[in-house]
Motif scaffolding. Structure first.
Motif, PDB file in Angstrom:
ATOM      1  N   SER A  69       1.496   6.297   3.146  1.00 41.69           N
ATOM      2  CA  SER A  69       0.708   6.897   4.230  1.00 41.69           C
ATOM      3  C   SER A  69      -0.342   5.955   4.792  1.00 41.69           C
ATOM      4  O   SER A  69      -1.163   6.335   5.619  1.00 41.69           O
ATOM      5  CB  SER A  69       0.020   8.172   3.720  1.00 41.69           C
ATOM      6  OG  SER A  69      -0.832   7.867   2.615  1.00 41.69           O
ATOM      7  N   THR A  70      -0.301   4.694   4.366  1.00 37.19           N
ATOM      8  CA  THR A  70      -1.346   3.747   4.763  1.00 37.19           C
ATOM      9  C   THR A  70      -1.226   3.310   6.218  1.00 37.19           C
ATOM     10  O   THR A  70      -2.235   3.043   6.870  1.00 37.19           O
ATOM     11  CB  THR A  70      -1.311   2.500   3.853  1.00 37.19           C
ATOM     12  OG1 THR A  70      -1.326   2.906   2.498  1.00 37.19           O
ATOM     13  CG2 THR A  70      -2.507   1.609   4.127  1.00 37.19           C
ATOM     14  N   GLY A  71      -0.005   3.203   6.728  1.00 35.23           N
ATOM     15  CA  GLY A  71       0.190   2.742   8.094  1.00 35.23           C
ATOM     16  C   GLY A  71       0.856   1.387   8.184  1.00 35.23           C
ATOM     17  O   GLY A  71       0.782   0.725   9.228  1.00 35.23           O
ATOM     18  N   LYS A  72       1.529   0.966   7.108  1.00 33.98           N
ATOM     19  CA  LYS A  72       2.200  -0.343   7.114  1.00 33.98           C
ATOM     20  C   LYS A  72       3.241  -0.431   8.221  1.00 33.98           C
ATOM     21  O   LYS A  72       3.387  -1.479   8.872  1.00 33.98           O
ATOM     22  CB  LYS A  72       2.877  -0.595   5.756  1.00 33.98           C
ATOM     23  CG  LYS A  72       1.965  -0.493   4.554  1.00 33.98           C
ATOM     24  CD  LYS A  72       2.696  -0.802   3.264  1.00 33.98           C
ATOM     25  CE  LYS A  72       3.834   0.170   2.974  1.00 33.98           C
ATOM     26  NZ  LYS A  72       3.361   1.547   2.725  1.00 33.98           N
TER      27      LYS A  72
ATOM     28  N   SER B 221      -1.739   5.904  15.386  1.00 30.46           N
ATOM     29  CA  SER B 221      -0.469   5.319  14.956  1.00 30.46           C
ATOM     30  C   SER B 221       0.671   5.752  15.865  1.00 30.46           C
ATOM     31  O   SER B 221       1.493   4.925  16.294  1.00 30.46           O
ATOM     32  CB  SER B 221      -0.180   5.722  13.510  1.00 30.46           C
ATOM     33  OG  SER B 221       1.062   5.217  13.086  1.00 30.46           O
TER      34      SER B 221
ATOM     35  N   GLU C 149       5.229  -0.339  -1.201  1.00 33.95           N
ATOM     36  CA  GLU C 149       4.211   0.201  -2.095  1.00 33.95           C
ATOM     37  C   GLU C 149       3.984  -0.724  -3.283  1.00 33.95           C
ATOM     38  O   GLU C 149       2.950  -0.666  -3.935  1.00 33.95           O
ATOM     39  CB  GLU C 149       4.622   1.597  -2.578  1.00 33.95           C
ATOM     40  CG  GLU C 149       4.714   2.623  -1.449  1.00 33.95           C
ATOM     41  CD  GLU C 149       5.012   4.014  -1.956  1.00 33.95           C
ATOM     42  OE1 GLU C 149       4.637   4.330  -3.095  1.00 33.95           O
ATOM     43  OE2 GLU C 149       5.631   4.792  -1.202  1.00 33.95           O
TER      44      GLU C 149
ATOM     45  N   GLY D 169      -6.901   3.886   6.417  1.00 32.19           N
ATOM     46  CA  GLY D 169      -5.657   3.214   6.085  1.00 32.19           C
ATOM     47  C   GLY D 169      -5.609   1.812   6.656  1.00 32.19           C
ATOM     48  O   GLY D 169      -6.534   1.027   6.480  1.00 32.19           O
ATOM     49  N   VAL D 170      -4.543   1.512   7.389  1.00 37.30           N
ATOM     50  CA  VAL D 170      -4.358   0.172   7.933  1.00 37.30           C
ATOM     51  C   VAL D 170      -5.370  -0.161   9.031  1.00 37.30           C
ATOM     52  O   VAL D 170      -5.556  -1.328   9.381  1.00 37.30           O
ATOM     53  CB  VAL D 170      -2.919   0.026   8.486  1.00 37.30           C
ATOM     54  CG1 VAL D 170      -2.763   0.752   9.805  1.00 37.30           C
ATOM     55  CG2 VAL D 170      -2.514  -1.431   8.608  1.00 37.30           C
TER      56      VAL D 170
ATOM     57  N   ASP E  39      -4.374  -1.260   3.233  1.00 40.39           N
ATOM     58  CA  ASP E  39      -5.573  -0.469   3.488  1.00 40.39           C
ATOM     59  C   ASP E  39      -6.732  -1.401   3.823  1.00 40.39           C
ATOM     60  O   ASP E  39      -7.107  -2.258   3.029  1.00 40.39           O
ATOM     61  CB  ASP E  39      -5.911   0.369   2.258  1.00 40.39           C
ATOM     62  CG  ASP E  39      -6.939   1.452   2.544  1.00 40.39           C
ATOM     63  OD1 ASP E  39      -7.845   1.215   3.375  1.00 40.39           O
ATOM     64  OD2 ASP E  39      -6.863   2.539   1.939  1.00 40.39           O
TER      65      ASP E  39
ATOM     66  N   GLY F 228       0.816  -1.207   0.000  1.00 44.99           N
ATOM     67  CA  GLY F 228       0.000   0.000   0.000  1.00 44.99           C
ATOM     68  C   GLY F 228       0.845   1.250   0.000  1.00 44.99           C
ATOM     69  O   GLY F 228       2.071   1.194   0.113  1.00 44.99           O
ATOM     70  N   ASP F 229       0.193   2.387  -0.120  1.00 50.26           N
ATOM     71  CA  ASP F 229       0.886   3.667  -0.153  1.00 50.26           C
ATOM     72  C   ASP F 229       1.633   3.937   1.141  1.00 50.26           C
ATOM     73  O   ASP F 229       1.340   3.336   2.191  1.00 50.26           O
ATOM     74  CB  ASP F 229      -0.102   4.808  -0.411  1.00 50.26           C
ATOM     75  CG  ASP F 229      -0.761   4.693  -1.781  1.00 50.26           C
ATOM     76  OD1 ASP F 229      -0.164   4.039  -2.656  1.00 50.26           O
ATOM     77  OD2 ASP F 229      -1.866   5.229  -1.956  1.00 50.26           O
TER      78      ASP F 229
END
Length: 413
Positions: free
Chosen positions: A58-61, A199, A150, A184-185, A178, A55-56
């Motif tokens: 800013s997703t929270g991975k 987060s 990503e 997001g996550v 996401d 994911g992007d």
């Protein structure tokens, strides 16, 4: 490459400030459960493999990885994909029977992506010779890994000009970071708290409390080893029975077994008082993520077949007008770098693909015989009367020769 395990805070504080707040968030619960499952792979003799949060930025991975890392050690426990083959082998060896957390798969050289995925999951490094020409001892390991980026593994393989195969997909499963709830996550946020704030809270808590859950899990496991092994295996089987559709391939079954182990490891940790989650939390998270992974596939069967058909269809979409000549005697337009001919029947086109073009270009990165079989089984290839995948045809302006006849059914698949 050495491995540093450390502790800070207390198990109770970790459970209350890191683990318990993750409840209700499928990706976070899955990440923590994967950490516990890494300790169980050897107990049930399961194959290694990994999950990849895709994911992007800013997703929270990174949050999901951070809470998983805290099961074992400090934030520095997380490693990077950006390393040499030798370096990664040493890292894997150091993480034997533990969780390996790898950040940003985009830093991995696309040329080595496929081989690296096999190496991590198969648990063995390259065979090398010493100065005398004798074989050195090969490093081996058994582990689960949690990756992020990503891009997915298949994206990197395609960048290298190769084709992603199902064996890679089985070894490292892409999970959308996401959760699809607009956070997001996260599936849900605490009242009055934004995703960024939540987060930050989890990351701060994981920096203050870590390294206690894994030893506690191992201590319990040592006391109940035989019964734990039986419990894990039975739960894996039950999970697979519950989630695997009929006519699913062996690939799907193998991935389901991994998710089943992750689910039960989380449930066992909960039963031992380590997570603070309600019973069923880890199972629900694993089931949801597995079903999303399955839903993202083209079918529940082997993924090679849809990929093969898609590659042929893509070639025809790209070159159908420019590199295929109409089957017309009066046609005098030159076809540059001809790949074959097309013939109309009503509004449908049948493509006659030259044999060497089919093997070298249409099937690039794949086995031509397997592609032809996939097309034939799907009703998109017209075989010879004797069953041969190629037909002996009198092509316009060319000597009679064998070619692959692609039927209009290709567009319906």
């Amino acid at each position: 490459d050495g491995l540093t395990l450390a502790q800070k805070g207390t198990l109770e504080s970790w459970r209350e400030t890191v683990c318990q707040p993750c409840a209700g968030n499928s990706r976070l619960v899955l990440a923590i459960s994967t950490a516990f499952a890494a300790l169980c792979v050897g107990i049930v003799d399961s194959e290694g493999g990994g999950l990849h949060l895709k994911g992007d930025s800013s997703t929270g991975k990174s949050t999901a990885q951070r809470v998983a890392v805290s099961v074992f050690s400090a934030p520095r426990y997380k490693r990077s994909w950006r390393t040499t083959d030798n370096g990664l082998e040493s890292i894997c060896f150091a993480h034997n029977h533990m969780l390996l957390v790898l950040d940003e798969i985009g830093e991995l050289d696309p040329k080595h992506a496929a081989a690296t995925a096999y190496m991590l999951a198969n648990g063995a490094g390259k065979s090398r010779a010493n100065r005398e020409g004798n074989a050195k001892g090969t490093k081996t390991w058994t582990l689960l890994f949690l990756s992020s980026g990503e891009k997915g593994l298949s994206d990197l393989v395609l960048e290298s000009g190769k084709t992603a195969m199902a064996g890679q997909e089985v070894r490292i499963c892409d999970i959308a970071a996401d959760a699809g709830q607009g956070f997001g996550v996260f599936d849900a946020l605490p009242p009055g708290v934004s995703g960024a704030e939540f987060s930050d809270q989890l990351k701060s808590a994981a920096e203050a409390n870590y390294g206690h859950a894994a030893p506690a899990f191992i201590e319990h496991a040592a006391k109940e080893f035989d019964s734990l092994r039986t419990r894990l295996r039975e739960a894996q089987s039950e999970f697979c029975t519950a989630v695997i559709p009929s006519k699913a391939s062996g690939q799907v079954s193998r991935v389901a077994a991994r998710f089943g182990l992750i689910a039960q490891a989380g449930e066992v940790a909960t039963a031992w008082g380590l997570t603070g989650w309600r019973p069923g939390e880890a199972m629900q998270a694993a089931k949801r993520c597995f079903e999303e992974w399955l839903g993202a596939r083209a079918s529940v069967g082997d993924s090679e077949t849809p990929a093969m058909i898609a590659q042929v269809r893509g070639f025809l979409e790209l070159h159908g007008e420019s590199r295929f000549s109409p089957w017309l005697p009066e046609h005098d337009r030159p076809t540059i770098n001809r790949a074959g001919f097309w013939k109309t029947s009503g509004e449908s086109k049948t493509f006659y693909v030259l044999r060497e073009t089919f093997k070298r270009e249409v099937c690039k990165g794949m086995e031509a015989k397997a592609v032809a079989k996939a097309l034939r089984d799907a009703g998109a290839l017209k075989p010879e009367s004797d069953g041969s995948p190629t037909r002996n045809e009198s092509l316009p302006g060319m000597p009679k020769q064998r070619c692959y006849v692609i039927l209009p059914k290709i567009w319906e698949l």
